[in-house]
Design a protein around this motif. Structure first.
Motif, PDB file in Angstrom:
ATOM      1  N   PRO A  25     -90.120 -71.073 -32.740  1.00  0.00           N
ATOM      2  CA  PRO A  25     -88.804 -71.319 -32.461  1.00  0.00           C
ATOM      3  C   PRO A  25     -87.909 -69.950 -32.920  1.00  0.00           C
ATOM      4  O   PRO A  25     -87.265 -69.796 -32.153  1.00  0.00           O
ATOM      5  N   SER A  26     -88.263 -69.411 -34.026  1.00  0.00           N
ATOM      6  CA  SER A  26     -87.757 -68.206 -34.312  1.00  0.00           C
ATOM      7  C   SER A  26     -88.025 -67.213 -33.317  1.00  0.00           C
ATOM      8  O   SER A  26     -86.915 -66.370 -33.042  1.00  0.00           O
ATOM      9  N   PHE A  27     -89.000 -66.902 -32.793  1.00  0.00           N
ATOM     10  CA  PHE A  27     -89.356 -65.963 -31.730  1.00  0.00           C
ATOM     11  C   PHE A  27     -88.382 -66.338 -30.451  1.00  0.00           C
ATOM     12  O   PHE A  27     -87.788 -65.580 -29.749  1.00  0.00           O
ATOM     13  N   ILE A  52     -98.425 -70.640 -42.455  1.00  0.00           N
ATOM     14  CA  ILE A  52     -97.907 -71.464 -43.470  1.00  0.00           C
ATOM     15  C   ILE A  52     -99.234 -72.193 -44.118  1.00  0.00           C
ATOM     16  O   ILE A  52     -98.952 -72.324 -45.492  1.00  0.00           O
ATOM     17  N   ASN A  53    -100.306 -72.411 -43.631  1.00  0.00           N
ATOM     18  CA  ASN A  53    -101.550 -72.957 -44.315  1.00  0.00           C
ATOM     19  C   ASN A  53    -102.682 -72.036 -44.422  1.00  0.00           C
ATOM     20  O   ASN A  53    -103.581 -72.290 -43.951  1.00  0.00           O
ATOM     21  N   GLY A  54    -102.653 -70.757 -45.141  1.00  0.00           N
ATOM     22  CA  GLY A  54    -103.495 -69.712 -44.884  1.00  0.00           C
ATOM     23  C   GLY A  54    -103.677 -69.210 -43.494  1.00  0.00           C
ATOM     24  O   GLY A  54    -103.264 -69.076 -42.627  1.00  0.00           O
ATOM     25  N   GLU A  55    -105.245 -68.738 -43.053  1.00  0.00           N
ATOM     26  CA  GLU A  55    -105.468 -68.198 -42.323  1.00  0.00           C
ATOM     27  C   GLU A  55    -105.449 -68.825 -41.017  1.00  0.00           C
ATOM     28  O   GLU A  55    -105.113 -68.403 -39.760  1.00  0.00           O
ATOM     29  N   SER A  56    -105.633 -70.377 -41.038  1.00  0.00           N
ATOM     30  CA  SER A  56    -105.479 -71.191 -39.994  1.00  0.00           C
ATOM     31  C   SER A  56    -104.219 -71.781 -39.584  1.00  0.00           C
ATOM     32  O   SER A  56    -104.207 -72.716 -38.478  1.00  0.00           O
ATOM     33  N   GLY A  57    -103.322 -71.471 -40.490  1.00  0.00           N
ATOM     34  CA  GLY A  57    -102.085 -72.284 -40.099  1.00  0.00           C
ATOM     35  C   GLY A  57    -101.212 -71.707 -39.152  1.00  0.00           C
ATOM     36  O   GLY A  57    -101.410 -70.556 -38.582  1.00  0.00           O
ATOM     37  N   ALA A  58    -100.083 -72.307 -38.573  1.00  0.00           N
ATOM     38  CA  ALA A  58     -99.124 -71.871 -37.900  1.00  0.00           C
ATOM     39  C   ALA A  58     -98.309 -70.730 -38.264  1.00  0.00           C
ATOM     40  O   ALA A  58     -98.060 -70.584 -39.787  1.00  0.00           O
ATOM     41  N   VAL A  59     -97.721 -69.894 -37.522  1.00  0.00           N
ATOM     42  CA  VAL A  59     -96.907 -68.536 -37.946  1.00  0.00           C
ATOM     43  C   VAL A  59     -95.735 -68.888 -38.622  1.00  0.00           C
ATOM     44  O   VAL A  59     -95.069 -69.894 -37.824  1.00  0.00           O
ATOM     45  N   PHE A  60     -95.408 -68.623 -39.715  1.00  0.00           N
ATOM     46  CA  PHE A  60     -94.078 -68.695 -40.423  1.00  0.00           C
ATOM     47  C   PHE A  60     -93.317 -67.444 -40.311  1.00  0.00           C
ATOM     48  O   PHE A  60     -92.114 -67.681 -39.783  1.00  0.00           O
ATOM     49  N   PHE A  61     -93.865 -66.335 -40.848  1.00  0.00           N
ATOM     50  CA  PHE A  61     -93.172 -65.085 -40.985  1.00  0.00           C
ATOM     51  C   PHE A  61     -93.796 -64.249 -39.960  1.00  0.00           C
ATOM     52  O   PHE A  61     -94.918 -64.142 -39.861  1.00  0.00           O
ATOM     53  N   TRP A  62     -93.088 -63.398 -38.992  1.00  0.00           N
ATOM     54  CA  TRP A  62     -93.576 -62.288 -38.193  1.00  0.00           C
ATOM     55  C   TRP A  62     -93.055 -61.290 -38.061  1.00  0.00           C
ATOM     56  O   TRP A  62     -91.420 -61.046 -38.378  1.00  0.00           O
ATOM     57  N   ALA A  63     -93.612 -60.135 -37.797  1.00  0.00           N
ATOM     58  CA  ALA A  63     -92.982 -58.797 -37.259  1.00  0.00           C
ATOM     59  C   ALA A  63     -93.503 -58.245 -36.015  1.00  0.00           C
ATOM     60  O   ALA A  63     -94.878 -58.438 -36.052  1.00  0.00           O
ATOM     61  N   ILE A  81     -88.627 -52.647 -35.324  1.00  0.00           N
ATOM     62  CA  ILE A  81     -89.527 -53.707 -35.775  1.00  0.00           C
ATOM     63  C   ILE A  81     -88.958 -54.873 -35.823  1.00  0.00           C
ATOM     64  O   ILE A  81     -87.626 -55.073 -36.663  1.00  0.00           O
ATOM     65  N   VAL A  82     -88.988 -55.888 -35.081  1.00  0.00           N
ATOM     66  CA  VAL A  82     -88.060 -57.275 -35.131  1.00  0.00           C
ATOM     67  C   VAL A  82     -88.858 -58.206 -36.146  1.00  0.00           C
ATOM     68  O   VAL A  82     -90.181 -58.290 -36.001  1.00  0.00           O
ATOM     69  N   ILE A  83     -88.207 -58.716 -37.049  1.00  0.00           N
ATOM     70  CA  ILE A  83     -88.735 -59.299 -38.224  1.00  0.00           C
ATOM     71  C   ILE A  83     -88.133 -60.837 -38.216  1.00  0.00           C
ATOM     72  O   ILE A  83     -86.783 -60.928 -38.005  1.00  0.00           O
ATOM     73  N   SER A  84     -88.705 -61.869 -38.309  1.00  0.00           N
ATOM     74  CA  SER A  84     -88.213 -63.308 -38.361  1.00  0.00           C
ATOM     75  C   SER A  84     -88.970 -64.318 -38.978  1.00  0.00           C
ATOM     76  O   SER A  84     -89.969 -63.936 -39.263  1.00  0.00           O
ATOM     77  N   ARG A  85     -88.138 -65.398 -39.385  1.00  0.00           N
ATOM     78  CA  ARG A  85     -88.858 -66.482 -40.167  1.00  0.00           C
ATOM     79  C   ARG A  85     -88.066 -67.593 -39.570  1.00  0.00           C
ATOM     80  O   ARG A  85     -87.059 -67.579 -38.934  1.00  0.00           O
TER      81      ARG A  85
END
Length: 303
Positions: A25-27, A52-63, A81-85
């Motif tokens: 949703p943030s993107f 969110i839950n390690g390597e296999s989890g959904a993206v929480f923070f991104w750049a 660079i766009v950063i969001s959460r």
């Protein structure tokens, strides 16, 4: 790039966006705002993601390093660079005093690694986001929809004061939905429910959602992150303030998220004089504490 079937509908620089980032949703809210302004994504390169839950989890923070055509200036900008959460819901609890500086405010203290404060902690308003809601892209809404906010059980329910103010009859603030907040709508009831949850988690105090006033959403640090804070406020009673004072030596938060918060109570004047909070928090406090009485309307609670 695995886009789960989305690639065929993407054009230009959209095809450079990894599906894990694209689906957040943030993107979608950031990208919708850019498209609404007439800007065009010419290219993108992922810098990093935090799940969110390690390597296999959904993206929480991104750049994401982006190359944008800026319509209003007819130029291309490609050095940022766009950063969001996920967006956060924030609550300003206060007890009015004879003046603004004498108004009592409830803060929480928490160790956060980016803090560059004298004590290494951040001092902020209770608030946060829901990792579960960050995991799935909201479908664009075709009609106004809203869910009743969850009523969390206070971890200190037995100790909580019973002489609380009665909930105010809820009235519409600006409608149940805000367009283009997440590529569709952001439901006021959703962020309001999140505010109630976060307040309980971080302070132990349960305040009925009908007592909250909504102040809208804004970016917190527009040159750093694309995410928004949805600000709410509530006037508390003397009994509630007294109970919160008993919680100052008791940790709160969610252990599973490595979250540990401590209740702090200070007047607005003390907060300013001690430079206790960052500029964003100070701005949210000013918004919440100086709103004219004629504009103070409770947040809508829909079902």
């Amino acid at each position: 790039m695995d886009t789960d079937g989305m690639k065929d509908s993407m054009t230009g620089g959209e095809q450079d966006v990894p599906s894990g980032i694209w689906r957040t949703p943030s993107f979608q809210r950031w990208y919708t705002a850019q498209r609404d302004a007439g800007n065009v994504l010419l290219g993108a390169r992922p810098v990093w993601t935090s799940t969110i839950n390690g390597e296999s989890g959904a993206v929480f923070f991104w750049a994401l390093h982006v190359r944008m055509h800026v319509a209003a200036e007819d130029r291309t900008k490609d050095n940022e660079i766009v950063i969001s959460r996920p967006d956060v819901s924030v609550v300003a609890l206060y007890r009015p005093g004879p003046s603004l500086d004498e108004t009592t405010v409830v803060l929480v203290r928490e160790f956060r690694s980016p803090a560059s404060t004298p004590d290494g902690f951040v001092h902020e308003l209770p608030g946060g986001s829901s990792p579960a809601k960050a995991a799935t892209l909201a479908e664009p809404a075709t009609a106004v929809q809203a869910a009743t906010p969850a009523e969390p059980a206070s971890p200190a329910e037995a100790a909580k004061p019973t002489a609380a103010a009665k909930p105010t009859e809820a009235a519409s603030l600006t409608g149940a939905a805000k367009p283009t907040e997440t590529g569709g709508v952001t439901l006021l009831a959703e962020v309001l429910g999140q505010a109630v949850d976060e307040l309980v988690e971080e302070t132990g105090l349960r305040v009925d959602a009908g007592r909250f006033r909504a102040h809208g959403s804004r970016q917190v640090a527009a040159t750093v992150s694309a995410h928004h804070a949805h600000l709410f406020s509530a006037e508390i009673t003397d009994d509630e303030l007294a109970w919160l004072r008993t919680q100052r030596d008791r940790p709160h938060g969610v252990d599973g998220d490595s979250e540990r918060t401590w209740v702090e109570i200070a007047t607005f004047g003390e907060i300013r004089a001690a430079r206790l909070v960052d500029w964003a928090t100070l701005g949210m406090l000013i918004e919440a504490l100086t709103q004219p009485p004629s504009e103070r309307r409770p947040a809508e609670r829909t079902s």
